[in-house]
Enzyme design. Sequence first.
Site, short mmCIF file in Angstrom:
data_model
loop_
_atom_site.label_atom_id
_atom_site.label_comp_id
_atom_site.label_asym_id
_atom_site.label_seq_id
_atom_site.Cartn_x
_atom_site.Cartn_y
_atom_site.Cartn_z
N ASP A 9 0.89 -1.17 0.00
CA ASP A 9 0.00 0.00 0.00
C ASP A 9 0.92 1.22 0.00
O ASP A 9 1.56 1.53 1.01
CB ASP A 9 -0.88 -0.02 1.26
CG ASP A 9 -1.64 1.28 1.48
OD1 ASP A 9 -1.62 2.16 0.59
OD2 ASP A 9 -2.26 1.42 2.56
N LYS A 70 2.83 11.40 -3.24
CA LYS A 70 1.84 10.67 -4.06
C LYS A 70 0.95 11.64 -4.85
O LYS A 70 0.50 11.33 -5.95
CB LYS A 70 0.99 9.81 -3.14
CG LYS A 70 0.05 8.86 -3.84
CD LYS A 70 -0.57 7.91 -2.82
CE LYS A 70 -1.69 7.09 -3.39
NZ LYS A 70 -2.23 6.17 -2.37
N GLU A 147 -7.14 0.58 -4.54
CA GLU A 147 -7.16 0.45 -3.08
C GLU A 147 -8.49 -0.14 -2.56
O GLU A 147 -8.47 -1.05 -1.72
CB GLU A 147 -6.86 1.81 -2.42
CG GLU A 147 -5.38 2.17 -2.56
CD GLU A 147 -5.08 3.64 -2.36
OE1 GLU A 147 -5.97 4.39 -1.91
OE2 GLU A 147 -3.94 4.06 -2.66
N ASP A 169 -12.77 5.44 2.62
CA ASP A 169 -11.34 5.54 2.93
C ASP A 169 -10.96 6.98 3.25
O ASP A 169 -10.85 7.83 2.36
CB ASP A 169 -10.54 5.02 1.72
CG ASP A 169 -9.03 5.05 1.96
OD1 ASP A 169 -8.58 5.64 2.97
OD2 ASP A 169 -8.30 4.48 1.14
P1 ADP Z 1 -2.91 7.57 3.69
O1 ADP Z 1 -3.77 6.50 3.13
O2 ADP Z 1 -3.29 8.95 3.25
O3 ADP Z 1 -1.46 7.30 3.52
P2 ADP Z 1 -3.51 6.68 6.39
O4 ADP Z 1 -4.63 5.80 6.03
O5 ADP Z 1 -2.31 6.05 6.94
O6 ADP Z 1 -3.11 7.66 5.23
O7 ADP Z 1 -4.07 7.76 7.43
C1 ADP Z 1 -3.23 8.71 7.99
C2 ADP Z 1 -4.08 9.68 8.78
O8 ADP Z 1 -4.82 8.97 9.75
C3 ADP Z 1 -3.26 10.72 9.51
O9 ADP Z 1 -3.87 12.00 9.36
C4 ADP Z 1 -3.35 10.26 10.95
O10 ADP Z 1 -3.24 11.34 11.86
C5 ADP Z 1 -4.72 9.67 10.98
N1 ADP Z 1 -4.90 8.70 12.07
C6 ADP Z 1 -4.12 7.63 12.36
N2 ADP Z 1 -4.58 6.98 13.45
C7 ADP Z 1 -5.67 7.67 13.87
C8 ADP Z 1 -6.58 7.52 14.96
N3 ADP Z 1 -6.42 6.53 15.85
N4 ADP Z 1 -7.58 8.43 15.08
C9 ADP Z 1 -7.73 9.44 14.20
N5 ADP Z 1 -6.90 9.63 13.17
C10 ADP Z 1 -5.87 8.77 12.99
MG MG Z 2 -4.45 4.92 2.24
#
Ligand code: ADP
Ligand code: MG
Length: 582
Positions: A9, A70, A147, A169
Site C-alpha cells: 500500500d 503521491k 485500493e 477511505d
Molecule cells: P494515507 O492513506 O493517506 O497514507 P492513512 O490511512 O495512513 O493515510 O491515514 C493517515 C491519517 O490517519 C493521519 O492523518 C493520521 O493522523 C490519521 N490517524 C491515524 N490513526 C488515527 C486515529 N487513531 N484516530 C484518528 N486519526 C488517525
Molecule cells: Mg491509504
Amino acid sequence: MSETIIGIDLGTTNSAVAVVKDGVPIVIPVDGQPTMPSCVGLDDHGALAVGQPALNQLVAAPESTVISVKRQMGTDTILKVGNKSFSPEEVSAFILGRLKQAAEDYLGQPVTKAVITVPAYFDEGQRKATADAAKLANLEAVRIINEPTAAALAYDAQSSQNQTILVYDLGGGTFDVSLVVVEDGVVEVKASHGDTQLGGDDFDDVLVAHVSDLFSEEHGLSLEDDLRAQRRLKVALEHAKCRLSEVPFVKVQEDFLKGEKHLTTEISREAYEEMIETYLQKTFTCTHQAMEDAKVVPEQLDKILLVGGSSRTPAVSELIENLLGITPSFEVNPDLIVAMGAAVQAATLAGVKSQSILIDITPHTFSTSTMETSMGFPNEICVPLIKRNTPLPCRKAEVFYTMADNQNQVHVTAFQGEASTPEDNSLVGDFMVQGLSPVPAGNPLVLDFGLDLNGMLAVTATEKSTGLTKQVVMDTNSNIRTFDLEKARDNIAELTEESSVGGDNLVPIQTPTKDINQAAITEAKQLRKRAEALVAGGVEEDDKIEILELVNQTTSAVKAGDGSTITRLNQSLSDVLFYLED
Ligand code: ADP
Ligand code: MG
C-alpha cells in the site's frame, strides 16, 4: 517453490507491506511499526533517510525532507530535497525500496515482485508512474490494483457470495469512497468519488488553529509567523487527535512553545468532533454521490468497510451508521487492510492459496449502564464502549456524568451483549467508586474499558476533576462457565426462600449489601410502575413534578446502592401515590 510476491500500500501519508504466510496475510513491520511514514529526506551528512527517520527530521530540516509525494505522481514536478532534485517517481522508489528491504529481511530471501495499490481515481499516467517507481526500486509491479478492491479482497478473500460493499477511505490527505461489487470472486469498482484535499491533515490544521488562538488569548502572543511553534503544535496535536479516538479528553502540554511561555490545554473529543463536522459532512455528500452513480440504495449494501487512519475517529462510524443504517465493519485494521488485500492478490497471482484475514476480535459488545430520561421517567440503558467485532486488544473510554448534587459515589457496571437494556445483557462485573467531590450534578467521570486477547476486561473509572481512580479487572470468560453458574444457582435456591432474587443476573457477583437492598429496589420498581400509570392517566402539573422528582431521586439512590435512602424515598412516593390514586 514459487517466488514470494509482496503486497504494497503506497499511501500519501503512510505505506505498508504485507505478505501471505501459511495462507494468512501478515503485515511486515518497518522500524518496528506496522506502517511506515511516506517520507523521504537527506540527513546532515547527505545520506538518504526513509520512513520514520525522515519524518523525525521534518520539523528540524523541512527543506531536506519531502512528504505527500503521491499527490505529484504522474506530473513533471521537481522535488527539492536538500541540495538534490528528484522526480515523484524517484522519491516513491525510495519508499518502495525501503519496504522491499523490510520484506527481504523478514522473509530471509530476495524479493523482486510486488502488487501495488493506487486510488481508484488514478489515471493511466499516474498508474504508469507508480509502475516506473517500482522498476527504479528493482521491483516488478506484477499488478497495480485499486485500493478499494484490495480492501474488499482482504476482507473476504474466500467469499463466493456476491456482495455490494461500500469502501469509505479517509486517510491523511485524501478521501475516497467506492462502491465495489464482488461477483464470483471478481472484484469490480462500480463507482468512485472523493476529495483529494480532505483528510487527517486538515483535522490537524483545525486543531492547530484552535490551540494557537487559545495560546494567543492567554499570553497575548501570536504564533502565526512562528513556523517552529506551528510545526511543534502540528506534531503534538496529531498525536492528541489520535488519542481522542480512544479517550474523551486529552491534555496537551508544550513547554516553552514561544519564549518563556508554555502551552497547557485540554481538548475534549466532543469539541474536536464539532470542529471537524463540516469536513465529515463533505465525505457524506461524496458518499451519496458515489451511491447515486452506482445506482445503489442503502438497502442493497451488504457491508461498509472503513479504511484509512482517520476513519478511526469515532464520529465517522457513528455518522455512517446514522446515515445509512448499517454498522460499518471494524474487523480489519483500517490502516492495514489495503496492504493485506494487496498481499492476498499477490498470493493468488503466485498460485498460493490464501484465506481471509484471521484476526482476534471480540464477538460481543461491552457496555456500561446509565440513565436516560424518557417522558420525564429515568430509564436504565446500556451504552456500548467496545463494539462487537473490534480487533483485540482494544481500549475505549467515554465520559459520563453524575446525576445528583453532591453525589459522592457511583455504581459502575460492565455488561456483555448486544441489547440496549441491562436486563437483556449479562453482567460481567460491577463496583462502587466512593469519595467523589461534593459538587453539583454533572460531575464528569471517565470510564475506560480495556479488553485484552485473553478476554480480561480492565474497567477504570476516574473522576476527571481530581483524578480519583478505581480499576477492577474482570474475566469476561467467566460468563461462559454456565456449569458453575447453575451450580451456584442451585446452591442459593437451597439456602434461600427467595430463589427468585437475582433472577437471570449473575448471582455470584452480587455483593451482600445489594441483597439487603433488593427488597427496597423491588418495591421501588413497583412504585415506579404505579407512578408511570398515574402520570400517563393525567395529573396536575405540580403533582407530576413531585412524582418525577421522587422517582429520579430513587433512581440515583438505586444506582448508588444506598438502601436507607431508597426505603425513605419509597415511603414518600408511596404516600403521594396513595393520596393521588383515589
Ligand atoms: P494515507 O492513506 O493517506 O497514507 P492513512 O490511512 O495512513 O493515510 O491515514 C493517515 C491519517 O490517519 C493521519 O492523518 C493520521 O493522523 C490519521 N490517524 C491515524 N490513526 C488515527 C486515529 N487513531 N484516530 C484518528 N486519526 C488517525
Ligand atoms: Mg491509504
